[in-house]
Write a protein that holds these residues in place. Structure first.
Motif, PDB file in Angstrom:
ATOM      1  N   ALA A 338       0.834  -1.207   0.000  1.00 48.83           N
ATOM      2  CA  ALA A 338       0.000   0.000   0.000  1.00 48.83           C
ATOM      3  C   ALA A 338       0.869   1.257   0.000  1.00 48.83           C
ATOM      4  O   ALA A 338       0.538   2.253  -0.659  1.00 48.83           O
ATOM      5  CB  ALA A 338      -0.932  -0.008   1.209  1.00 48.83           C
ATOM      6  N   LEU A 339       1.965   1.214   0.736  1.00 45.22           N
ATOM      7  CA  LEU A 339       2.873   2.364   0.761  1.00 45.22           C
ATOM      8  C   LEU A 339       3.476   2.598  -0.615  1.00 45.22           C
ATOM      9  O   LEU A 339       3.548   3.741  -1.086  1.00 45.22           O
ATOM     10  CB  LEU A 339       3.979   2.150   1.792  1.00 45.22           C
ATOM     11  N   ARG A 340       3.895   1.528  -1.280  1.00 47.58           N
ATOM     12  CA  ARG A 340       4.491   1.678  -2.607  1.00 47.58           C
ATOM     13  C   ARG A 340       3.492   2.297  -3.585  1.00 47.58           C
ATOM     14  O   ARG A 340       3.833   3.208  -4.359  1.00 47.58           O
ATOM     15  CB  ARG A 340       4.979   0.323  -3.113  1.00 47.58           C
ATOM     16  N   GLU A 341       2.249   1.830  -3.545  1.00 48.42           N
ATOM     17  CA  GLU A 341       1.226   2.363  -4.450  1.00 48.42           C
ATOM     18  C   GLU A 341       0.918   3.823  -4.123  1.00 48.42           C
ATOM     19  O   GLU A 341       0.734   4.649  -5.032  1.00 48.42           O
ATOM     20  CB  GLU A 341      -0.045   1.517  -4.348  1.00 48.42           C
ATOM     21  N   MET A 342       0.843   4.144  -2.844  1.00 50.66           N
ATOM     22  CA  MET A 342       0.580   5.533  -2.460  1.00 50.66           C
ATOM     23  C   MET A 342       1.703   6.447  -2.931  1.00 50.66           C
ATOM     24  O   MET A 342       1.459   7.536  -3.467  1.00 50.66           O
ATOM     25  CB  MET A 342       0.419   5.636  -0.945  1.00 50.66           C
ATOM     26  N   MET A 343       2.948   6.014  -2.757  1.00 49.76           N
ATOM     27  CA  MET A 343       4.069   6.870  -3.138  1.00 49.76           C
ATOM     28  C   MET A 343       4.179   7.033  -4.642  1.00 49.76           C
ATOM     29  O   MET A 343       4.695   8.045  -5.121  1.00 49.76           O
ATOM     30  CB  MET A 343       5.371   6.325  -2.552  1.00 49.76           C
ATOM     31  N   GLU A 344       3.681   6.080  -5.409  1.00 46.02           N
ATOM     32  CA  GLU A 344       3.633   6.255  -6.866  1.00 46.02           C
ATOM     33  C   GLU A 344       2.704   7.401  -7.221  1.00 46.02           C
ATOM     34  O   GLU A 344       2.998   8.210  -8.121  1.00 46.02           O
ATOM     35  CB  GLU A 344       3.187   4.953  -7.535  1.00 46.02           C
ATOM     36  N   ARG A 345       1.584   7.502  -6.509  1.00 46.46           N
ATOM     37  CA  ARG A 345       0.658   8.610  -6.747  1.00 46.46           C
ATOM     38  C   ARG A 345       1.275   9.930  -6.292  1.00 46.46           C
ATOM     39  O   ARG A 345       1.149  10.955  -6.978  1.00 46.46           O
ATOM     40  CB  ARG A 345      -0.670   8.348  -6.021  1.00 46.46           C
ATOM     41  N   VAL A 346       1.919   9.908  -5.141  1.00 41.30           N
ATOM     42  CA  VAL A 346       2.566  11.124  -4.627  1.00 41.30           C
ATOM     43  C   VAL A 346       3.628  11.610  -5.608  1.00 41.30           C
ATOM     44  O   VAL A 346       3.711  12.802  -5.938  1.00 41.30           O
ATOM     45  CB  VAL A 346       3.202  10.872  -3.248  1.00 41.30           C
ATOM     46  N   ASP A 347       4.435  10.689  -6.112  1.00 38.78           N
ATOM     47  CA  ASP A 347       5.532  11.051  -7.015  1.00 38.78           C
ATOM     48  C   ASP A 347       5.012  11.645  -8.314  1.00 38.78           C
ATOM     49  O   ASP A 347       5.689  12.475  -8.935  1.00 38.78           O
ATOM     50  CB  ASP A 347       6.389   9.815  -7.304  1.00 38.78           C
ATOM     51  N   ALA A 348       3.811  11.235  -8.707  1.00 36.68           N
ATOM     52  CA  ALA A 348       3.207  11.765  -9.932  1.00 36.68           C
ATOM     53  C   ALA A 348       2.498  13.095  -9.691  1.00 36.68           C
ATOM     54  O   ALA A 348       1.932  13.678 -10.622  1.00 36.68           O
ATOM     55  CB  ALA A 348       2.228  10.746 -10.505  1.00 36.68           C
ATOM     56  N   GLY A 349       2.522  13.579  -8.430  1.00 35.95           N
ATOM     57  CA  GLY A 349       1.858  14.829  -8.112  1.00 35.95           C
ATOM     58  C   GLY A 349       0.370  14.668  -7.925  1.00 35.95           C
ATOM     59  O   GLY A 349      -0.388  15.652  -7.956  1.00 35.95           O
ATOM     60  N   GLU A 350      -0.083  13.429  -7.719  1.00 40.09           N
ATOM     61  CA  GLU A 350      -1.506  13.148  -7.600  1.00 40.09           C
ATOM     62  C   GLU A 350      -1.929  13.051  -6.130  1.00 40.09           C
ATOM     63  O   GLU A 350      -1.089  13.026  -5.226  1.00 40.09           O
ATOM     64  CB  GLU A 350      -1.844  11.830  -8.316  1.00 40.09           C
ATOM     65  N   ASP A 351      -3.233  12.982  -5.929  1.00 41.83           N
ATOM     66  CA  ASP A 351      -3.781  12.751  -4.605  1.00 41.83           C
ATOM     67  C   ASP A 351      -3.243  11.426  -4.075  1.00 41.83           C
ATOM     68  O   ASP A 351      -3.408  10.391  -4.720  1.00 41.83           O
ATOM     69  CB  ASP A 351      -5.309  12.688  -4.726  1.00 41.83           C
ATOM     70  N   PRO A 352      -2.610  11.414  -2.906  1.00 42.69           N
ATOM     71  CA  PRO A 352      -2.022  10.163  -2.407  1.00 42.69           C
ATOM     72  C   PRO A 352      -3.058   9.113  -2.024  1.00 42.69           C
ATOM     73  O   PRO A 352      -2.747   7.921  -1.998  1.00 42.69           O
ATOM     74  CB  PRO A 352      -1.230  10.598  -1.176  1.00 42.69           C
ATOM     75  N   GLN A 353      -4.296   9.556  -1.724  1.00 41.55           N
ATOM     76  CA  GLN A 353      -5.338   8.622  -1.277  1.00 41.55           C
ATOM     77  C   GLN A 353      -4.817   7.736  -0.150  1.00 41.55           C
ATOM     78  O   GLN A 353      -5.056   6.529  -0.113  1.00 41.55           O
ATOM     79  CB  GLN A 353      -5.838   7.763  -2.458  1.00 41.55           C
ATOM     80  N   GLY A 354      -4.118   8.361   0.755  1.00 41.91           N
ATOM     81  CA  GLY A 354      -3.530   7.623   1.872  1.00 41.91           C
ATOM     82  C   GLY A 354      -4.379   7.737   3.116  1.00 41.91           C
ATOM     83  O   GLY A 354      -5.287   8.569   3.211  1.00 41.91           O
ATOM     84  N   PRO A 355      -4.102   6.935   4.113  1.00 46.50           N
ATOM     85  CA  PRO A 355      -4.871   6.954   5.362  1.00 46.50           C
ATOM     86  C   PRO A 355      -4.547   8.166   6.220  1.00 46.50           C
ATOM     87  O   PRO A 355      -3.481   8.759   6.097  1.00 46.50           O
ATOM     88  CB  PRO A 355      -4.441   5.647   6.039  1.00 46.50           C
ATOM     89  N   GLN A 356      -5.487   8.493   7.121  1.00 46.28           N
ATOM     90  CA  GLN A 356      -5.280   9.555   8.098  1.00 46.28           C
ATOM     91  C   GLN A 356      -5.150   8.972   9.507  1.00 46.28           C
ATOM     92  O   GLN A 356      -4.977   9.715  10.475  1.00 46.28           O
ATOM     93  CB  GLN A 356      -6.450  10.545   8.065  1.00 46.28           C
ATOM     94  N   THR A 357      -5.240   7.657   9.591  1.00 43.32           N
ATOM     95  CA  THR A 357      -5.103   6.942  10.852  1.00 43.32           C
ATOM     96  C   THR A 357      -4.532   5.563  10.527  1.00 43.32           C
ATOM     97  O   THR A 357      -3.951   5.374   9.452  1.00 43.32           O
ATOM     98  CB  THR A 357      -6.460   6.855  11.586  1.00 43.32           C
ATOM     99  N   MET A 358      -4.669   4.601  11.405  1.00 41.54           N
ATOM    100  CA  MET A 358      -4.208   3.250  11.080  1.00 41.54           C
ATOM    101  C   MET A 358      -4.976   2.719   9.880  1.00 41.54           C
ATOM    102  O   MET A 358      -6.157   2.989   9.715  1.00 41.54           O
ATOM    103  CB  MET A 358      -4.437   2.303  12.257  1.00 41.54           C
ATOM    104  N   GLY A 359      -4.289   1.951   9.046  1.00 40.97           N
ATOM    105  CA  GLY A 359      -4.963   1.346   7.910  1.00 40.97           C
ATOM    106  C   GLY A 359      -4.152   1.467   6.648  1.00 40.97           C
ATOM    107  O   GLY A 359      -3.071   2.053   6.620  1.00 40.97           O
ATOM    108  N   GLU A 360      -4.705   0.894   5.561  1.00 37.49           N
ATOM    109  CA  GLU A 360      -4.000   0.870   4.281  1.00 37.49           C
ATOM    110  C   GLU A 360      -4.320   2.060   3.402  1.00 37.49           C
ATOM    111  O   GLU A 360      -3.529   2.438   2.549  1.00 37.49           O
ATOM    112  CB  GLU A 360      -4.346  -0.429   3.539  1.00 37.49           C
ATOM    113  N   GLY A 361      -5.521   2.651   3.567  1.00 39.88           N
ATOM    114  CA  GLY A 361      -5.902   3.760   2.703  1.00 39.88           C
ATOM    115  C   GLY A 361      -6.152   3.269   1.295  1.00 39.88           C
ATOM    116  O   GLY A 361      -6.453   2.101   1.060  1.00 39.88           O
TER     117      GLY A 361
END
Length: 398
Positions: A338-361
């Motif tokens: 989940a972290l790898r997928e989130m960081m791919e979005r972050v690196d592309a300048g996109e919404d990370p769609q990551g969690p704000q608490t515990m979890g995968e997001g």
């Protein structure tokens, strides 16, 4: 033969006294000498004035240069911003291309050689689009360092023990954890954050119901809910409290991102840029960064007018519980895929769609503005609503 008349001899013109005084002759030696002395005195006075002005300009310029160099030397403290750290940072033009910056909040004080990291935030900043993404990393996150398992904030401590400075090791640890290449580094201690917020005149923050800081025995002040104008002491209390909330450290990380968002709004949209060097001067012993003063000013100018509520916000996909103990010590474990997928979005300048608490997001988005619209229990119970949710509902109704 006519009579020749003798031509009258033309009498010489009488010289005026003013003219006579300028002509050297035996008759006016004293007057000529006096005028010459006056001319010399006038030249000396004019030269003295010019020389004095030049000396004043040179002295003032030197003083400004020394003052400016003093700020730079303290901000870029060679004991922290070392050649080894700069060697692991990648080059970037901060005002013209996106870059990653590691932000550390520490409990260090001026003159201390060993201290701990309390806040770890990876920021992606793109001045060309005025977009910022803040990704919090729990300080208890499990990592491997030189063949040993430890919490990520311990990497900083071990780095200090190895070579007197943990910045280089922290950059390498976050690079490896998040799969990025960090370009810039900054660390600020608690006193520095408090002083910075006071220096800009405080920050404005809406604190959700349920997120008030009330009765935290680890802190000396309370922070009520609702719309607040916070000075440094109260903002720092809000950013440090964690014992009052169901998801503890995750709420604290959200509050830290909220404070950074409010501080960014104050600096980018309300602060006179010309005051930045003076503010940096007052903070230079408590804030240390690889950025130059010119880079800071260029970055602020490029980001002015930014809607700071639209800054993306997330923490890394992770969890902590009974199954995250190692040798009796509690850790935070990372959902690596989940972290790898989130960081791919972050690196592309996109919404990370990551969690704000515990979890995968991965199924919702949140901005800094959304954090003020939901309480700690909303996030931990999964009942939080975001601007992205509101847009989806509006689209469905149409």
């Amino acid at each position: 033969m006519g009579i020749r008349h003798k031509r009258a001899v033309q009498q010489s013109r009488q010289t005026s006294s003013a003219t006579a005084s300028r002509i050297y002759s035996r008759k006016n030696v004293s007057r000529y000498s006096e005028r010459a002395r006056k001319r010399r005195r006038g030249k000396i006075i004019r030269r003295s004035i010019v020389c004095t002005l030049l000396i004043m300009l040179i002295t003032a310029g030197s003083a400004v240069a020394l003052w400016f160099n003093s700020i730079v030397a303290r901000l870029n403290d060679a004991g922290i911003i070392t050649d080894e750290l700069r060697a692991v940072l990648v080059d970037s033009d901060v005002a013209r291309e996106p870059f990653y910056m590691l932000l550390l909040g520490t409990d260090g004080r001026p003159g201390e050689d060993t201290y701990r990291t309390d806040s770890i935030i990876l920021a992606r900043i793109d001045a060309t689009t005025q977009q910022v993404t803040l990704i919090s990393i729990p300080r208890d996150t499990k990592v491997e360092y030189k063949g040993s398992t430890m919490k990520i904030n311990a990497v900083f401590t071990y780095g200090q023990m190895d070579d007197g400075n943990g910045a280089e090791e922290m950059v390498e640890a976050v690079n490896e954890l998040c799969g990025v290449q960090i370009s810039e580094y900054a660390e600020i201690n608690f006193s520095g954050m408090e002083t910075l917020i006071d220096a800009v005149g405080g920050i404005d923050l809406y604190i959700p119901e349920g997120d008030a800081v009330e009765g935290d025995e680890h802190l000396s002040v309370d922070v009520p809910s609702g719309q607040q104008h916070l000075d440094g002491e109260h903002a720092l209390a809000f950013a440090r409290s964690r014992y009052l909330y169901a998801d503890g450290d995750y709420t604290r990380m959200r509050h830290q991102r909220m404070v950074l968002g409010a501080l960014a709004d104050k600096i980018l949209n309300s602060l006179d840029v010309s005051t930045i060097p003076a503010i940096l001067d007052s903070l230079a012993d408590m804030v240390h960064t690889s950025l130059s003063v010119n880079d800071i000013i260029a970055l602020v100018n490029a980001m002015r007018g930014m809607d700071t509520d639209s800054m993306y916000s997330a923490n890394i996909p992770s969890w902590a519980g009974d199954d995250t103990y190692i040798d009796g010590q509690s850790y935070v474990f990372v959902y690596e895929d989940a972290l790898r997928e989130m960081m791919e979005r972050v690196d592309a300048g996109e919404d990370p769609q990551g969690p704000q608490t515990m979890g995968e997001g991965g199924d919702s988005s949140a901005t800094i503005g959304d954090l003020s619209e939901n309480s700690s229990s909303d996030w931990s119970n999964g009942t939080a609503t975001t601007s992205d949710d509101a847009e989806a509902e509006s689209t469905e109704s149409e």
